[in-house]
Design an enzyme around this catalytic site. Structure first.
Site, mmCIF file in Angstrom:
data_model
loop_
_atom_site.group_PDB
_atom_site.id
_atom_site.type_symbol
_atom_site.label_atom_id
_atom_site.label_comp_id
_atom_site.label_asym_id
_atom_site.label_seq_id
_atom_site.Cartn_x
_atom_site.Cartn_y
_atom_site.Cartn_z
ATOM 1 N N HIS A 62 38.081 113.524 37.109
ATOM 2 C CA HIS A 62 38.546 113.365 35.728
ATOM 3 C C HIS A 62 38.447 114.715 35.031
ATOM 4 C CE1 HIS A 62 39.403 111.074 32.023
ATOM 5 N NE2 HIS A 62 38.668 112.022 31.450
ATOM 6 N N CYS A 63 39.563 115.174 34.507
ATOM 7 C CA CYS A 63 39.615 116.471 33.839
ATOM 8 C C CYS A 63 39.521 116.261 32.330
ATOM 9 C CB CYS A 63 40.912 117.207 34.207
ATOM 10 S SG CYS A 63 41.097 118.805 33.382
#
Length: 234
Positions: A62-63
């Protein structure tokens, strides 16, 4: 690839979970497993993200910069984003240092490179231009930190692409062997004309041949015992 597909999804991959079909709390990594949050069966390399609220095919991580998960269909844009971030940071650092040396270095000392020290010298009356130097020094350190962070993430993403693993698999030391050539791996992410992906990052005529997110037929089965994952991803 020798992973088992539950009978209830052999006809349709998107069949809601029936509690009676769940008979274990752990499933092999290369087997379809249920997601109790989404109420669907999910294929191998698919993981649930609590922040995005859904299961992501071939989830890498997850960025927080992109405010989204990086997975099957947006990995190419994430890599291009990191590449141009590194280029922009290098461009800005080069011209910023050149500007500082050309217009301010004559009135500075090496002590002014210490954050906040140039402000103190300006307040004490050493030089009125040192306040501007202090702002540039602080911005320069922030830009340098962003440059290092972007470069490290870009190298890490390129390494994951070359070895054929996702960030999740690297982090959990999951045995994945992708025998394809580096060119084939690049084409699976950037498309057949991967050389132009960084010049024309458009999905229209350079779109990649998306990998089959349900069957990973090109992977080599691990020799050791298949790793297991929890029923509900952390």
């Amino acid at each position: 690839y020798p992973f088992e597909v539950p009978e209830i999804i052999q006809q349709n991959k998107l069949v809601p979970i029936i509690q009676a079909h769940i008979n274990t709390s752990h499933y092999p990594y290369w087997q379809w497993s249920p997601c109790l949050s989404c109420k669907w069966w999910r294929p191998p390399r698919c993981h649930h993200c609590k922040l995005c609220g859904g299961c992501i095919l071939k989830r890498d991580h997850h960025c927080f910069f992109a405010r989204n998960c990086i997975g099957l269909k947006n990995l190419r844009y994430f890599l291009v984003f990191l590449f141009y971030t590194c280029v922009a940071c290098a461009f800005t650092v080069f011209h910023g240092v050149n500007f500082l040396l050309q217009f301010y270095w004559a009135d500075m000392s090496y002590l002014d490179l210490v954050p906040m020290l140039s402000f103190l010298r300006s307040i004490l009356g050493s030089n009125t231009t040192l306040a501007q130097v202090g702002v540039m020094v602080i911005m320069g350190y922030g830009l340098l930190a962003l440059s290092l962070l972007s470069f490290m993430h870009f190298i890490d993403a390129c390494f994951s692409l070359v070895v054929g693993k996702t960030g999740f698999e690297l982090e959990n030391n999951i045995d994945v062997k992708d025998p394809r050539s580096v060119t084939k791996k690049l084409q699976s992410v950037f498309g057949p004309h991967w050389q132009y992906a960084f010049i024309l990052p458009t999905p229209y005529f350079l779109s990649p041949a998306i990998e089959d997110p349900y069957n990973w037929s090109y992977l080599i089965p691990p020799k050791k015992k298949n790793p297991v994952i929890q029923l509900v991803d952390p």
